[in-house]
Design a protein around this motif. Sequence first.
Motif, short mmCIF file in Angstrom:
data_model
loop_
_atom_site.label_atom_id
_atom_site.label_comp_id
_atom_site.label_asym_id
_atom_site.label_seq_id
_atom_site.Cartn_x
_atom_site.Cartn_y
_atom_site.Cartn_z
N LYS A 182 0.71 -1.31 -0.13
CA LYS A 182 0.05 0.14 0.26
C LYS A 182 1.14 0.97 0.40
CE LYS A 182 -4.18 1.98 2.02
NZ LYS A 182 -4.75 2.12 3.45
N GLU A 183 2.06 1.44 1.03
CA GLU A 183 2.85 2.89 0.60
C GLU A 183 3.30 2.96 -0.41
OE1 GLU A 183 5.44 4.92 4.08
OE2 GLU A 183 4.87 3.03 3.91
N LEU A 184 3.75 2.30 -0.88
CA LEU A 184 5.12 2.29 -2.11
C LEU A 184 3.65 1.59 -3.40
CD1 LEU A 184 7.73 -0.15 -2.03
CD2 LEU A 184 7.88 1.57 -1.67
N PRO A 236 11.63 6.39 -1.46
CA PRO A 236 12.14 5.63 -2.64
C PRO A 236 10.93 6.22 -3.51
CG PRO A 236 9.72 4.92 -0.29
CD PRO A 236 10.34 5.93 -0.05
N TYR A 237 10.49 7.41 -3.37
CA TYR A 237 9.65 7.98 -4.73
C TYR A 237 10.76 9.44 -5.34
CZ TYR A 237 6.06 6.89 -0.94
OH TYR A 237 5.91 6.27 -0.66
N SER A 274 14.13 0.81 -7.82
CA SER A 274 14.83 -0.06 -7.19
C SER A 274 13.95 -0.63 -5.90
CB SER A 274 16.25 0.27 -6.85
OG SER A 274 15.52 2.07 -6.47
N GLU A 275 13.01 0.61 -5.25
CA GLU A 275 12.45 0.36 -4.28
C GLU A 275 11.16 -0.67 -4.12
OE1 GLU A 275 12.92 1.77 -1.16
OE2 GLU A 275 14.24 3.13 -2.11
N TYR A 280 12.37 -1.83 2.00
CA TYR A 280 12.42 -0.18 1.19
C TYR A 280 12.69 0.82 2.10
CZ TYR A 280 7.62 1.17 2.98
OH TYR A 280 6.34 0.90 3.57
N THR A 281 13.37 2.02 1.16
CA THR A 281 13.57 3.11 2.61
C THR A 281 12.46 4.01 2.41
OG1 THR A 281 15.61 3.50 0.69
CG2 THR A 281 15.41 5.00 1.64
#
Length: 347
Positions: A105-107, A167-168, A212-213, A223-224
């Motif tokens: 959900k967050e990514l 990660p964005y 990459s994330e 992930y970052t």
Amino acid sequence: MERDEVIISNGNGLQTTQMLSDRIMAVCYIETFIRTAGRVRQKRGSGFFSKLSLDGEDVYGVFTNNHVLGTIAEAENADAWFGYEETGGGEKVKLRPKVMFRTDKELDYTFVGVNKQDIDELQRRIQPMLLEPEPALKKDDAVFIFQHPKGRPKEYSQENILNIEKPYIYYKADTETGSSGSPVLTTVGLKLIAIHHKGSEELSYNKGTLSSEVLMHLEKGTYTKPSDTVSDSQDKEIFEDAPPSKRLKSDQEDSLKNSVPSEEVLDDLSQDIIPFWKRLGRNLKVPNAKLDEIQCDNIQYPGVKEKAYQMLMAWTDQGESATLSELSRALQALGNKRLAQKYCNTL
């Protein structure tokens, strides 16, 4: 000294048209149907054909956003349309979460597998867009986004990167509702660098999750963590009543008057009701306290169009009374028969 032709960009300025065609053809239109509150609702977005190599096994499937296909149930009812370059065109492929279903959900990404037999013929014409670590990026690099905004045949936008904060990635390239899940590509080399998912109208950016994330999360479950606290405002996906030809049998007798206006319709309508949005809100029985809250909050709801849209969304939160029939009644009561005909199909 002048010559007939000159290589200026270290050879990077010349790219094959076949590569461009492959990237375009890998992008698909996605739709799914789910039942909520006794009605069949439609969600639409964009995505792209890809191949994952996890645990030594190659899996073919489609990437999109978590807010487009967030559950196995949504994915089971989903189709991906490839080659949708003109209205009525394209080739449908059934998504198969039993093959693979990975999401976060967050990514805001989802990967749904497809059956090999469903893509054998397709793969002869469409090459998968591989998810790999993105190349080195910097501010003002240009990007492409190939997409199906509002379910339209494929379109693209091109603009510059604004910032990269793992990660964005943030960019200026235009998107609309329904563009969610589109691939973000470099204009030089046409490398996949991100999956587009949302943006901020008031802060003038669009945003994607870096390749990459997503790859790190698929392989390692990590992930970052984002450090910014920017508030995103455009993570609304088209979510509307299914057209009659797509409804489940138990819903085929539902009349238009009982259907719920889609977010797409409400977004378009909000532009036309700017001069009288509060009066319409009262006619739709939106509480005065809510109307005053929207009127006074210039930070969360900047601009009159956004206030009008938020009023309409507050009205739809009222439940079963929020129907096209009720919207038509309220518009006509204010002397706007034209808008009632335009948005509610009122004869």
